[in-house]
Design a protein around this motif. Structure first.
Motif, PDB file in Angstrom:
ATOM      1  N   TYR A  17     -17.844  45.626  -1.210  1.00  0.00           N
ATOM      2  CA  TYR A  17     -17.586  46.963  -2.035  1.00  0.00           C
ATOM      3  C   TYR A  17     -17.555  48.136  -1.198  1.00  0.00           C
ATOM      4  CZ  TYR A  17     -18.235  43.498  -5.973  1.00  0.00           C
ATOM      5  OH  TYR A  17     -18.193  42.788  -7.157  1.00  0.00           O
ATOM      6  N   GLU A  36     -10.701  44.079  -2.526  1.00  0.00           N
ATOM      7  CA  GLU A  36     -10.695  43.498  -4.053  1.00  0.00           C
ATOM      8  C   GLU A  36      -9.737  43.769  -4.838  1.00  0.00           C
ATOM      9  OE1 GLU A  36     -13.235  41.890  -4.889  1.00  0.00           O
ATOM     10  OE2 GLU A  36     -14.929  42.479  -3.285  1.00  0.00           O
ATOM     11  N   HIS A  37      -9.380  42.841  -5.844  1.00  0.00           N
ATOM     12  CA  HIS A  37      -8.320  42.852  -6.835  1.00  0.00           C
ATOM     13  C   HIS A  37      -8.981  43.440  -8.002  1.00  0.00           C
ATOM     14  CE1 HIS A  37      -5.283  40.976  -9.690  1.00  0.00           C
ATOM     15  NE2 HIS A  37      -5.106  42.527  -9.583  1.00  0.00           N
ATOM     16  N   LYS A  38      -9.022  44.912  -8.264  1.00  0.00           N
ATOM     17  CA  LYS A  38      -9.867  45.598  -9.104  1.00  0.00           C
ATOM     18  C   LYS A  38      -9.230  45.785 -10.588  1.00  0.00           C
ATOM     19  CE  LYS A  38     -10.884  48.977  -6.646  1.00  0.00           C
ATOM     20  NZ  LYS A  38      -9.911  48.717  -5.379  1.00  0.00           N
ATOM     21  N   MET A  39      -9.629  46.027 -11.578  1.00  0.00           N
ATOM     22  CA  MET A  39      -9.173  46.634 -12.810  1.00  0.00           C
ATOM     23  C   MET A  39      -8.565  48.034 -12.664  1.00  0.00           C
ATOM     24  SD  MET A  39     -10.868  46.445 -16.664  1.00  0.00           S
ATOM     25  CE  MET A  39     -12.345  46.367 -16.052  1.00  0.00           C
ATOM     26  N   GLY A  40      -9.177  48.804 -11.950  1.00  0.00           N
ATOM     27  CA  GLY A  40      -8.635  50.188 -11.623  1.00  0.00           C
ATOM     28  C   GLY A  40      -8.872  50.755 -10.215  1.00  0.00           C
ATOM     29  N   ILE A  41      -8.671  51.929 -10.300  1.00  0.00           N
ATOM     30  CA  ILE A  41      -8.912  52.667  -8.923  1.00  0.00           C
ATOM     31  C   ILE A  41      -8.075  51.945  -7.957  1.00  0.00           C
ATOM     32  CG2 ILE A  41     -10.575  54.419  -9.286  1.00  0.00           C
ATOM     33  CD1 ILE A  41     -12.496  52.361  -7.815  1.00  0.00           C
ATOM     34  N   ARG A  78      -8.815  52.243 -17.583  1.00  0.00           N
ATOM     35  CA  ARG A  78      -9.152  51.116 -16.411  1.00  0.00           C
ATOM     36  C   ARG A  78      -9.971  51.841 -15.222  1.00  0.00           C
ATOM     37  NH1 ARG A  78      -5.311  49.982 -13.655  1.00  0.00           N
ATOM     38  NH2 ARG A  78      -3.212  50.905 -14.575  1.00  0.00           N
ATOM     39  N   ASP A  79      -9.439  52.899 -14.778  1.00  0.00           N
ATOM     40  CA  ASP A  79     -10.086  53.569 -13.824  1.00  0.00           C
ATOM     41  C   ASP A  79     -11.595  53.929 -13.973  1.00  0.00           C
ATOM     42  OD1 ASP A  79      -7.785  53.394 -12.108  1.00  0.00           O
ATOM     43  OD2 ASP A  79      -7.543  55.746 -12.132  1.00  0.00           O
ATOM     44  N   PHE A 116     -15.784  44.509 -12.705  1.00  0.00           N
ATOM     45  CA  PHE A 116     -14.727  45.412 -12.430  1.00  0.00           C
ATOM     46  C   PHE A 116     -13.552  44.745 -11.658  1.00  0.00           C
ATOM     47  CE2 PHE A 116     -12.763  49.335 -10.555  1.00  0.00           C
ATOM     48  CZ  PHE A 116     -12.143  49.671 -11.733  1.00  0.00           C
ATOM     49  N   VAL A 117     -13.982  43.776 -10.910  1.00  0.00           N
ATOM     50  CA  VAL A 117     -12.934  43.135 -10.084  1.00  0.00           C
ATOM     51  C   VAL A 117     -12.218  41.968 -10.961  1.00  0.00           C
ATOM     52  CG1 VAL A 117     -14.110  43.577  -7.896  1.00  0.00           C
ATOM     53  CG2 VAL A 117     -14.546  41.233  -9.360  1.00  0.00           C
ATOM     54  N   GLU A 118     -11.016  41.554 -10.646  1.00  0.00           N
ATOM     55  CA  GLU A 118     -10.482  40.786 -11.736  1.00  0.00           C
ATOM     56  C   GLU A 118     -10.554  39.465 -11.471  1.00  0.00           C
ATOM     57  OE1 GLU A 118      -8.487  41.268 -14.193  1.00  0.00           O
ATOM     58  OE2 GLU A 118      -8.012  43.389 -13.848  1.00  0.00           O
ATOM     59  N   ALA A 146     -12.634  41.062 -16.632  1.00  0.00           N
ATOM     60  CA  ALA A 146     -12.003  42.029 -16.985  1.00  0.00           C
ATOM     61  C   ALA A 146     -11.016  41.656 -17.941  1.00  0.00           C
ATOM     62  CB  ALA A 146     -11.551  42.683 -15.665  1.00  0.00           C
TER      63      ALA A 146
END
Lengths: 594, 594
Positions: A196, A254-259, A430-431, B419-421, B426
């Motif tokens: 992270y 990371e594959h994230k929801m936002g940013i 999402r961010d 927060f990660v998919e 998420a």
């Protein structure tokens, strides 16, 4: 694509009327912050935010970041924007002049950072790390380290990171495993994995300076065995320029929801003999320094709450003024924008009221911060330091929760168009979802508030704060046009008072108390918001009396305060109830029944 | 990937104890719903949900849908799952036996649909359309139309859609422009564009039956000029089989924040001479029929709230039992799962309490629905019909808002991993964001509640309902172990009572009243939740007294009710306050100050 216009009028009003910009500008070391200069800075920042950063935000979200053979690629446009940002000197705005910064007060930097986060949060996370790292190095680094690194961090020539989290050590830094072994030449070799890490790897700058928590061989267990190391991506050569690549690899993002525009990296240290770094400060004292950086980051994450909320509000307001749908419930007329619908207007006024409440609290706290640091009277400085300490978890915890609510509400104003990605408001939502998590979840903030900030000092500072809020309620009661606000603010004071007394009475019931920590944080946040809205109304009325300013605007501020008192403030009742009643039930609740 | 296990014990408890399954099974036409059969159905559905649908959910989200030259491709696995779903007869579970359905009560179908939505909402939206369309055609279609279409809709051989929205006609169907011109052979030619059509195009079935709102040439303006048309993707040939392709094209699919596995289509009708369709029901009476379909859909969207919340809860609970982090605040021990932290436990208990409250309300309402439809005593039937009508906007509006909150809270339990998919939680949060929007936003539900369901009948049904809640509060007061719950429920009754009286007094102040519509919806939802939790506690205590069931489980239910009363119920105070105070401020708020 969503436009963004910095809310300069609101910012300036709060700076002047609530946060005491004029007084801050009179503090030693803050003399540069003259009203004219501050206005000019805000205006320039607003232009940069709207013109350079905001237009990249949605494209950055869509493109995201890419890891290819250890190299991380950020979205198109980031490099150019960063170069402009750096060259304009924005990073050093409130950093020490001795390292090339402009040394302006935090109070001035706060609205400016709000703009960066509004315009493009994923981008702004990069230079924000330079600010935090500068704070940490200023406190803990040796003179030689400062000379070597600080100028280039302050200028943004090199980028910065903070490396705390490991897979088994998230909220719990005591579980940190990263090892640092003496290399024999005064340096250390680091081994382990950090996760992270925002902007942990990229090609935007010729070097990246990592601040890393790790354990020395003789480290005691737990947080008292953490030391801080400065570990650059490229080791410096004899000329002090980036030379040999250090033993640090980015092995995943990371594959994230936002940013999506901000690469969140997994960094592997020491696969090839150890990543070379230097100890910063004393051995085993790393966490203290890291907390300096983290506290700065926490405040800034609170600012992200208001920033994302502001952009979402602007988007929702624009949409509500344009979208034609339905019939006016009063006149029966159709063909009007949805802003005529009482519920849509309710959402927008509610958003704006909470924005002003958050901004009032954050800017005021920024002013306290400057006062704590610069005020010549140590008693005054100390009071403001304690206020900052008490309210830091509220600034972070409450403003991020409310910021999420605002992004959520903006989607609701958009209806179906909010759920599709093209309008851009979904991205804000999402961010925003990360801000109640990173730099310490809301639960962590709440525990800090309850344990370290209230119980440990028998609520001394909280009582002092309650006294200040009570004084504002008294002022309202004496005001011929704002007396109706005295009772709602007085109710907040009473709820805080009772809750505070109850906490101290019950202090032995640790589990019960901590079960109410988050409701307590919401209670204090809501009450502080009410306090700021009361101050806003008082200031606006004073200006109206003096016929100083746009009447509609000033009346609007007063009505925002009334609206906050009618809708937000009453929620304190439920929060206080939860603090006092929920813990007992919860502690006895049989886990098997979950 | 997140597991899903149908919460059979909770479902069965609420069916038996709150929704009166036994009594429903005694209604004429509901005799098949014997306790044994219902248990077997739930168990089978649970297996199908866990084994077939749940494993596809995350992959479906990642892959999404694709439009290629007018053809829409849904995620891998959808076809096989749909074939199994159809062959098992799940679509017809509560649909008319004369068209091949099993005719079970809505009460039995409700937990089953909850499972489908928990397991894979994007998938379950497809067969759900067949159910709604069957309801609409059953009421409005001619015998010939029923004979031609219904068997194949009920079996799922053909898929169904509802076509309401157009770019300028979202919440406001009065703005519908789609035209229908007589083709001269009893059919009509349709021209226009529909947007946001779920599963508007795909290759999963050999035909798709669109129900479309459009205007006849002589249509009066507004909603009273809307007629309903049945327009198939493929026209039927002489044998009644899909033949020639109709003049309907999918010209776009939306890029959405969630439900990626469900294609959201823009359909263009009549680019090549007109899409041929038949009028369903009387001219200009289309909206009435569409409302039947939509009301069913609204209830089901409410069920989606509890369904997504349940899956999020299961995920969060699993994570909280596995993730080791931090130190027990009481014992100081480390190495324990995060469930030991009071705040984490608080989130989980709070989620579970709200799940049970929502489920109690939804299942009870489903039972009312069956009673309204089947009860031989017309007075009893009528009372339950009125209860269903009153609470439909609450079931939709409140349960979707709470469902979103639960998904949000689940992410908070996961922290950074939320927060990660990759963890999948998420996705639930992103998927859930549509449910407060589609089938009428929360604001639309709230306006319906206030205007059509309360003011129009002078709050007659609401008063009746308040009386029922009061009776439960009295029961609590007389109970030797639940008397402490009487006051919190009594407070709900008092708040509802006062608010109701105030609404009627102030009915001339239309704008003020509608500004409080959403808080009113939350107030009624929260109070109904409290009522159901009280009934749950009473039922659980009765079982405990009778030594009938798992003691931990039953005690847990009682404590959930206590927790709800300590944390959720007090929020009604703020909602009631907002209803009564915010409208006046809001109506007078100068729009220029936004």
């Amino acid at each position: 694509m969503l436009d963004y216009q910095a809310p300069l009028r609101d910012m300036q009003f709060i700076l002047d009327e609530l946060a005491g910009l004029e007084r801050i500008g009179e503090l030693p070391g803050c003399e540069d912050a003259s009203p004219d200069l501050v206005s000019a800075v805000l205006e320039e920042a607003g232009k940069f935010a709207s013109g350079v950063l905001a237009p990249l935000n949605q494209a950055g979200d869509r493109q995201g970041c890419r890891l290819d053979d250890g190299q991380v690629f950020v979205p198109d446009g980031w490099q150019d924007a960063y170069d402009q940002f750096r060259e304009a000197g924005w990073i050093g705005l409130a950093l020490p002049p001795e390292h090339g910064g402009q040394g302006l007060p935090k109070l001035v930097a706060t609205p400016v950072w709000e703009m960066w986060f509004s315009a493009n949060m994923a981008f702004a996370m990069l230079p924000q790390l330079n600010v935090g790292q500068t704070e940490a190095l200023t406190i803990a680094a040796s003179e030689e380290q400062k000379a070597t690194w600080l100028d280039r961090i302050v200028s943004g020539e090199w980028a910065a990171t903070m490396n705390l989290t490991e897979p088994q050590a998230g909220s719990d830094l005591a579980a940190t495993r990263m090892r640092a072994e003496p290399a024999g030449d005064g340096r250390y070799r680091l081994f382990g994995q950090k996760i992270y890490i925002s902007y942990g790897e990229h090609e935007l700058t010729p070097n990246i300076v990592h601040l890393v928590l790790a354990r020395l061989p003789d480290a005691p267990p737990g947080v008292k065995g953490l030391s801080l190391f400065l570990v650059p991506k490229y080791l410096l050569d004899a000329q002090g320029e980036p030379g040999q690549r250090n033993d640090i690899r980015c092995i995943a993002i990371e594959h994230k929801m936002g940013i999506h525009g901000s690469p969140t990296c997994t960094l592997s240290y020491g696969n090839d003999g150890g990543a070379l770094g230097k100890l910063v400060g004393e051995p085993h004292q790393g966490l203290k320094t890291m907390f300096v950086m983290m506290n700065d980051a926490r405040f800034n994450v609170g600012v992200q709450g208001v920033a994302l909320g502001e952009r979402a509000y602007q988007a929702a307001l624009d949409y509500a003024c344009e979208r034609v749908q339905g019939r006016d419930v009063v006149s029966g007329e159709s063909g009007q924008p949805i802003l005529v619908h009482p519920d849509v207007k309710r959402m927008l006024v509610s958003m704006r009221a909470r924005l002003m409440a958050m901004r009032g609290l954050l800017y005021t706290a920024a002013g306290w911060f400057d006062t704590a640091r610069q005020h010549p009277d140590s008693e005054v400085a100390d009071k403001h330091r304690r206020y900052v300490d008490l309210l830091m978890p509220v600034a972070k915890g409450w403003c991020t929760e409310v910021g999420n609510d605002l992004c959520d509400e903006a989607i609701q104003v958009f209806g179906g168009m909010g759920f599709v990605e093209e309008t851009g408001v979904a991205q804000l939502f999402r961010d925003a979802r990360v801000i109640t998590i990173y730099e310490g979840t809301t639960g962590i903030q709440a525990n800090d508030l309850l344990g370290r900030k209230i119980l440990r000092e028998d609520a001394a500072t909280l009582r002092e704060l309650i006294g200040d809020i009570r004084a504002t309620a008294t002022q309202l009661g004496d005001h011929d046009r704002l007396a109706d606000l005295a009772k709602p603010l007085g109710d907040q004071v009473a709820l805080l008072d009772e809750t505070c007394a109850w906490l101290l009475e019950q202090r032995a019931e640790t589990a019960d108390l901590y079960a109410g920590a988050v409701p307590l944080l919401h209670l204090l946040g809501t009450a502080c918001g009410a306090w700021q809205m009361a101050r806003l109304a008082l200031a606006a009325e004073a200006r109206l009396q003096a016929d100083d300013g746009d009447t509609d605007y000033l009346r609007g501020l007063v009505e925002l305060a009334r609206f906050y008192m009618a809708t937000q403030a009453p929620q304190s009742h439920a929060h206080a109830h939860a603090v006092r009643r929920a813990g007992r039930v919860l502690t006895g609740f049989p886990v098997a029944a979950l």
